[in-house]
Design a protein around this motif. Structure first.
Motif, PDB file in Angstrom:
ATOM      1  N   MET A  54       8.757 -13.783  14.071  1.00 54.65           N
ATOM      2  CA  MET A  54       8.468 -13.722  12.639  1.00 54.65           C
ATOM      3  C   MET A  54       7.527 -12.549  12.362  1.00 54.65           C
ATOM      4  O   MET A  54       6.539 -12.351  13.068  1.00 54.65           O
ATOM      5  N   ALA A  55       7.871 -11.777  11.354  1.00 56.34           N
ATOM      6  CA  ALA A  55       7.056 -10.604  11.024  1.00 56.34           C
ATOM      7  C   ALA A  55       5.683 -11.014  10.529  1.00 56.34           C
ATOM      8  O   ALA A  55       5.511 -12.029   9.859  1.00 56.34           O
ATOM      9  N   LYS A  56       4.698 -10.204  10.863  1.00 59.34           N
ATOM     10  CA  LYS A  56       3.355 -10.422  10.349  1.00 59.34           C
ATOM     11  C   LYS A  56       3.268  -9.905   8.914  1.00 59.34           C
ATOM     12  O   LYS A  56       4.114  -9.138   8.458  1.00 59.34           O
ATOM     13  N   THR A  57       2.216 -10.336   8.235  1.00 56.83           N
ATOM     14  CA  THR A  57       2.026  -9.948   6.835  1.00 56.83           C
ATOM     15  C   THR A  57       0.652  -9.331   6.629  1.00 56.83           C
ATOM     16  O   THR A  57      -0.354  -9.856   7.119  1.00 56.83           O
ATOM     17  N   VAL A  58       0.621  -8.237   5.890  1.00 53.00           N
ATOM     18  CA  VAL A  58      -0.630  -7.588   5.500  1.00 53.00           C
ATOM     19  C   VAL A  58      -0.726  -7.602   3.980  1.00 53.00           C
ATOM     20  O   VAL A  58       0.261  -7.350   3.284  1.00 53.00           O
ATOM     21  N   LEU A  59      -1.890  -7.940   3.469  1.00 45.98           N
ATOM     22  CA  LEU A  59      -2.165  -7.888   2.039  1.00 45.98           C
ATOM     23  C   LEU A  59      -3.195  -6.788   1.802  1.00 45.98           C
ATOM     24  O   LEU A  59      -4.257  -6.787   2.430  1.00 45.98           O
ATOM     25  N   ILE A  60      -2.857  -5.867   0.909  1.00 54.40           N
ATOM     26  CA  ILE A  60      -3.712  -4.704   0.660  1.00 54.40           C
ATOM     27  C   ILE A  60      -3.975  -4.579  -0.826  1.00 54.40           C
ATOM     28  O   ILE A  60      -3.042  -4.396  -1.622  1.00 54.40           O
ATOM     29  N   THR A  61      -5.230  -4.655  -1.225  1.00 53.78           N
ATOM     30  CA  THR A  61      -5.558  -4.434  -2.634  1.00 53.78           C
ATOM     31  C   THR A  61      -5.590  -2.928  -2.906  1.00 53.78           C
ATOM     32  O   THR A  61      -5.961  -2.132  -2.040  1.00 53.78           O
ATOM     33  N   GLY A  62      -5.176  -2.563  -4.105  1.00 56.63           N
ATOM     34  CA  GLY A  62      -5.154  -1.139  -4.446  1.00 56.63           C
ATOM     35  C   GLY A  62      -4.243  -0.341  -3.534  1.00 56.63           C
ATOM     36  O   GLY A  62      -4.644   0.679  -2.971  1.00 56.63           O
ATOM     37  N   SER A  63      -2.990  -0.794  -3.391  1.00 55.92           N
ATOM     38  CA  SER A  63      -2.124  -0.218  -2.359  1.00 55.92           C
ATOM     39  C   SER A  63      -0.948   0.584  -2.894  1.00 55.92           C
ATOM     40  O   SER A  63       0.032   0.801  -2.175  1.00 55.92           O
ATOM     41  N   THR A  64      -1.023   1.056  -4.129  1.00 56.42           N
ATOM     42  CA  THR A  64       0.071   1.876  -4.654  1.00 56.42           C
ATOM     43  C   THR A  64      -0.347   3.332  -4.858  1.00 56.42           C
ATOM     44  O   THR A  64       0.371   4.110  -5.485  1.00 56.42           O
ATOM     45  N   SER A  65      -1.508   3.698  -4.295  1.00 54.53           N
ATOM     46  CA  SER A  65      -1.926   5.105  -4.298  1.00 54.53           C
ATOM     47  C   SER A  65      -2.993   5.297  -3.226  1.00 54.53           C
ATOM     48  O   SER A  65      -3.551   4.324  -2.703  1.00 54.53           O
ATOM     49  N   GLY A  66      -3.256   6.551  -2.895  1.00 57.82           N
ATOM     50  CA  GLY A  66      -4.383   6.892  -2.032  1.00 57.82           C
ATOM     51  C   GLY A  66      -4.381   6.233  -0.670  1.00 57.82           C
ATOM     52  O   GLY A  66      -3.346   6.094  -0.009  1.00 57.82           O
ATOM     53  N   ILE A  67      -5.575   5.801  -0.243  1.00 60.94           N
ATOM     54  CA  ILE A  67      -5.751   5.180   1.064  1.00 60.94           C
ATOM     55  C   ILE A  67      -4.877   3.934   1.191  1.00 60.94           C
ATOM     56  O   ILE A  67      -4.249   3.694   2.224  1.00 60.94           O
ATOM     57  N   GLY A  68      -4.829   3.136   0.148  1.00 64.63           N
ATOM     58  CA  GLY A  68      -4.070   1.888   0.205  1.00 64.63           C
ATOM     59  C   GLY A  68      -2.591   2.110   0.435  1.00 64.63           C
ATOM     60  O   GLY A  68      -1.963   1.392   1.230  1.00 64.63           O
ATOM     61  N   LEU A  69      -2.017   3.096  -0.233  1.00 61.65           N
ATOM     62  CA  LEU A  69      -0.595   3.376  -0.064  1.00 61.65           C
ATOM     63  C   LEU A  69      -0.307   3.923   1.328  1.00 61.65           C
ATOM     64  O   LEU A  69       0.667   3.516   1.975  1.00 61.65           O
ATOM     65  N   ALA A  70      -1.145   4.826   1.812  1.00 63.31           N
ATOM     66  CA  ALA A  70      -0.965   5.346   3.170  1.00 63.31           C
ATOM     67  C   ALA A  70      -1.044   4.231   4.198  1.00 63.31           C
ATOM     68  O   ALA A  70      -0.287   4.204   5.175  1.00 63.31           O
ATOM     69  N   THR A  71      -1.946   3.290   3.971  1.00 66.48           N
ATOM     70  CA  THR A  71      -2.103   2.163   4.884  1.00 66.48           C
ATOM     71  C   THR A  71      -0.901   1.227   4.810  1.00 66.48           C
ATOM     72  O   THR A  71      -0.416   0.731   5.838  1.00 66.48           O
ATOM     73  N   ALA A  72      -0.406   0.988   3.609  1.00 66.86           N
ATOM     74  CA  ALA A  72       0.789   0.157   3.458  1.00 66.86           C
ATOM     75  C   ALA A  72       1.961   0.753   4.225  1.00 66.86           C
ATOM     76  O   ALA A  72       2.710   0.034   4.904  1.00 66.86           O
ATOM     77  N   LYS A  73       2.129   2.051   4.138  1.00 63.60           N
ATOM     78  CA  LYS A  73       3.216   2.712   4.857  1.00 63.60           C
ATOM     79  C   LYS A  73       3.033   2.580   6.372  1.00 63.60           C
ATOM     80  O   LYS A  73       4.007   2.349   7.109  1.00 63.60           O
ATOM     81  N   ALA A  74       1.793   2.707   6.839  1.00 62.88           N
ATOM     82  CA  ALA A  74       1.526   2.615   8.274  1.00 62.88           C
ATOM     83  C   ALA A  74       1.854   1.214   8.800  1.00 62.88           C
ATOM     84  O   ALA A  74       2.452   1.066   9.875  1.00 62.88           O
ATOM     85  N   PHE A  75       1.495   0.187   8.057  1.00 62.23           N
ATOM     86  CA  PHE A  75       1.799  -1.181   8.483  1.00 62.23           C
ATOM     87  C   PHE A  75       3.286  -1.485   8.354  1.00 62.23           C
ATOM     88  O   PHE A  75       3.859  -2.160   9.213  1.00 62.23           O
ATOM     89  N   ALA A  76       3.901  -0.997   7.292  1.00 63.40           N
ATOM     90  CA  ALA A  76       5.337  -1.203   7.134  1.00 63.40           C
ATOM     91  C   ALA A  76       6.108  -0.562   8.289  1.00 63.40           C
ATOM     92  O   ALA A  76       7.095  -1.120   8.778  1.00 63.40           O
ATOM     93  N   ALA A  77       5.650   0.596   8.722  1.00 62.16           N
ATOM     94  CA  ALA A  77       6.294   1.281   9.851  1.00 62.16           C
ATOM     95  C   ALA A  77       6.201   0.466  11.135  1.00 62.16           C
ATOM     96  O   ALA A  77       7.034   0.616  12.039  1.00 62.16           O
ATOM     97  N   LYS A  78       5.202  -0.420  11.211  1.00 65.85           N
ATOM     98  CA  LYS A  78       5.051  -1.300  12.374  1.00 65.85           C
ATOM     99  C   LYS A  78       5.770  -2.634  12.175  1.00 65.85           C
ATOM    100  O   LYS A  78       5.672  -3.533  13.003  1.00 65.85           O
TER     101      LYS A  78
END
Length: 257
Positions: free
Chosen positions: A1-25
């Motif tokens: 089962m895939a893990k889940t990450v919750l990121i506040t402020g994740s549609t720009s800047g640091i948050g978006l880059a982080t969302a992409k990094a976790f999605a890639a994993k």
């Protein structure tokens, strides 16, 4: 089962880059943001990496919206394995001119929202005996700069709260750490440039070189990808499993002074 990450402020800047990094994993991602096209941004990332996702426009000023966001993520994506408290705002002014409503908003979004989101995920993390909480603080969580009273106070608070959560979470397999970036070129920093231009009566180039990067030993903005990869290291590596309670500077040598 895939893990889940919750990121506040994740549609720009640091948050978006982080969302992409976790999605890639392969993580499912619970996105959040106030941008009009936030839902489309989230959907595009999820489609690119073929992961599950939700998007919430929850306003970090409002505790009930934060709690609803966490509940939605847990319901639709499963337990939250990683929480990244990233959302933040800034305002720059001398203390005598600092609007009290700006103080209240900055403390609410940068500090109180971190508490509310952490509190919301904590019981499930304790029950499962696993969790990773990463708080995006700032170099201003370690040192101060003039004209940023609310932001510096909030980020120092985030660092203190991080240490408390590390102590409370240790016996339950939960780690909690803070990242303390120097200047990262994001929308929030872009807005700061204009504010600093007014505060210092400087040009844009002067603000960047003489104010923002003046204390960086490496005279460059921190790449958002650097922040994202460090967060991923703390949250998704064996080596990061016993790192907890730290406030890690990623500041191009700023706090080395």
């Amino acid at each position: 089962m895939a893990k889940t990450v919750l990121i506040t402020g994740s549609t720009s800047g640091i948050g978006l880059a982080t969302a992409k990094a976790f999605a890639a994993k392969g993580y499912n991602v619970a996105f959040n943001g106030l941008e009009e096209n936030g839902a489309a941004i989230a959907a595009e990332v999820a489609a690119t990496y073929k992961v599950g996702h939700i998007f919430s426009p929850a306003n970090m000023l409002h505790a009930d919206e934060i709690k609803a966001f966490v509940h939605q993520a847990q319901t639709e994506l499963g337990p939250i394995d990683v929480l990244i408290n990233n959302a933040g705002i800034q305002f720059v002014a001398p203390v005598e001119d600092f609007p009290e409503e700006k103080w209240d908003d900055i403390i609410a979004i940068n500090l109180t929202a971190t508490f509310i989101a952490t509190k919301a995920v904590w019981p499930q993390m304790k029950e499962r005996k696993f969790g990773r909480v990463i708080n995006i603080a700032s170099a201003h969580g370690l040192i101060a700069s003039a004209f940023k009273g609310a932001y510096v106070a909030a980020k120092h608070g985030v660092v203190g709260f991080t240490k408390v959560m590390a102590l409370e979470g240790g016996q339950f397999g939960i780690t909690c750490n803070a990242i303390c970036p120097g200047y990262v070129f994001t929308p929030i920093v872009d807005k700061q440039i204009g504010a600093q231009m007014q505060a210092h009566n400087m040009s844009r180039e002067e603000v960047i070189n003489k104010v923002m990067l003046s204390e960086h030993a490496i005279k460059e903005f921190i790449p958002v990808e650097t922040i994202a990869s460090t967060i991923l290291y703390l949250a998704d590596s064996d080596a990061g499993a016993t790192i907890t309670g730290i406030a890690m500077p990623l500041d191009a040598g700023w706090t080395a002074h």
